[in-house]
Design a protein around this motif. Structure first.
Motif, PDB file in Angstrom:
ATOM      1  N   PRO A   7       0.809  -1.226   0.000  1.00 23.35           N
ATOM      2  CA  PRO A   7       0.000   0.000   0.000  1.00 23.35           C
ATOM      3  C   PRO A   7       0.838   1.270   0.000  1.00 23.35           C
ATOM      4  N   GLN A   8       2.078   1.193   0.479  1.00 25.09           N
ATOM      5  CA  GLN A   8       2.925   2.375   0.552  1.00 25.09           C
ATOM      6  C   GLN A   8       3.602   2.701  -0.780  1.00 25.09           C
ATOM      7  N   ARG A  53      -7.169   2.226  -2.049  1.00 20.17           N
ATOM      8  CA  ARG A  53      -7.096   3.485  -2.780  1.00 20.17           C
ATOM      9  C   ARG A  53      -6.268   4.507  -2.020  1.00 20.17           C
ATOM     10  N   LYS A  54      -5.636   5.397  -2.782  1.00 19.59           N
ATOM     11  CA  LYS A  54      -4.777   6.410  -2.195  1.00 19.59           C
ATOM     12  C   LYS A  54      -5.481   7.768  -2.220  1.00 19.59           C
ATOM     13  N   TRP A  92      -9.004   4.383  -9.341  1.00 17.04           N
ATOM     14  CA  TRP A  92      -8.618   3.024  -8.972  1.00 17.04           C
ATOM     15  C   TRP A  92      -9.223   2.049  -9.960  1.00 17.04           C
TER      16      TRP A  92
END
Length: 301
Positions: free
Chosen positions: A174-175, A273-274, A289
């Protein structure tokens, strides 16, 4: 041909991103800082999966022997939409920049290098700078005014098949930033053509462009030598020197405030999602996304 990460600009003392592989130097700012290492390539290359080769020449050339091709005589221009000049006529295009595909003259064509139907293939011609932003990591800004309709740069990287694009994106933490872009073109016979480009390992200045829900660039798939398109970015409006360049990662263009956008994704997708930091008045809060790249093999297209 790919080049190294960066070198000093031509006598300017400024770090240069492309290693001299672009016709125009791509500056880095601030001094002493640089993004994580990657291999710079002005054009897209075949991905590690070897499924698609963007350098393969499969289109026939035109027989035009004049310095610049003209419709309807030129078969390249007859295939789809064409450039009427180095600047696109956006006033006629409203919210859908192109309703037909774009085919440039190619390496087998008899026309001259100065043909008006050779634009994206000439590569970067604008002075751009990759710079550190306060919240979005690295970004790109113009160092000179860019008139609306001008070609800005290509989004270049490894061209992948669906399976490899899906494998890579599912392997990310996720990073990690996601550079993979999926472009889907709806053909006249109802088929959908997908192009996946990943500039995380091999790419150009386009990999540093940030998303905006109100972008100043739009993307057009442009074909030169084969059906594998170049993902070309054009100025949607007049852009001032020093202004950050951005496009909508979802592929939309100039959406109105009431346009349908995925403002409230389902809860289970939120963790994937970011957040979006574009700051526009119509910001969707999350970056676009693509759920298809997270689907299981049984449900993938």
């Amino acid at each position: 041909m790919a080049a190294g990460l960066c070198r000093r600009g031509r006598g300017l003392g400024m770090a240069e991103l492309s290693g001299g592989s672009e016709a125009v130097a791509v500056e880095l700012w601030p001094p002493g800082e640089a993004p994580p290492a990657f291999q710079y390539s002005p054009e897209s290359v075949a991905g590690a999966d070897g499924e698609l080769d963007p350098t393969e020449v499969t289109f026939p050339g035109c027989p035009c022997r004049r310095s610049s091709c003209q419709a309807p005589e030129c078969p390249c221009l007859s295939r789809g939409h064409s450039y009427s000049s180095p600047r696109l006529r956006l006033a006629e295009q409203q919210q859908q920049p192109f309703s037909r595909p774009v085919f440039e003259c190619n390496s087998l064509c008899c026309c001259g290098e100065g043909c008006q139907n050779r634009l994206v293939q000439r590569g970067l011609r604008l002075r751009l700078q990759v710079f550190r932003t306060p919240r979005k990591g690295w970004g790109v800004r113009a160092l000179e005014p860019v008139p609306a309709g001008s070609f800005v740069c290509e989004y270049a990287g490894e061209v992948l098949g669906f399976a490899e694009a899906q494998r890579r994106i599912q392997a990310q933490s996720p990073q990690q930033p996601n550079y993979i872009i999926a472009v889907r073109e709806h053909l006249h016979d109802g088929r959908v053509m997908e192009t996946f480009v990943d500039p995380s390992r091999v790419g150009n200045v386009g990999r540093f462009l940030n998303h905006s829900c109100e972008p100043n660039l739009f993307m057009v798939p442009v074909r030169v030598d084969s059906m594998v398109p170049k993902l070309a970015l054009f100025a949607a409006v007049d852009i001032s020197a020093g202004e950050e360049l951005s496009y909508d990662y979802s592929g939309r263009f100039h959406n109105s405030p009431g346009a349908s956008r995925e403002h409230k994704p389902v809860e289970e997708e939120n963790s994937l999602r970011k957040p979006c930091y574009c700051g526009s008045r119509t910001c969707a809060s999350f970056l676009p996304w693509d759920s298809s790249l997270f689907s299981t093999p049984a449900s993938s297209p």
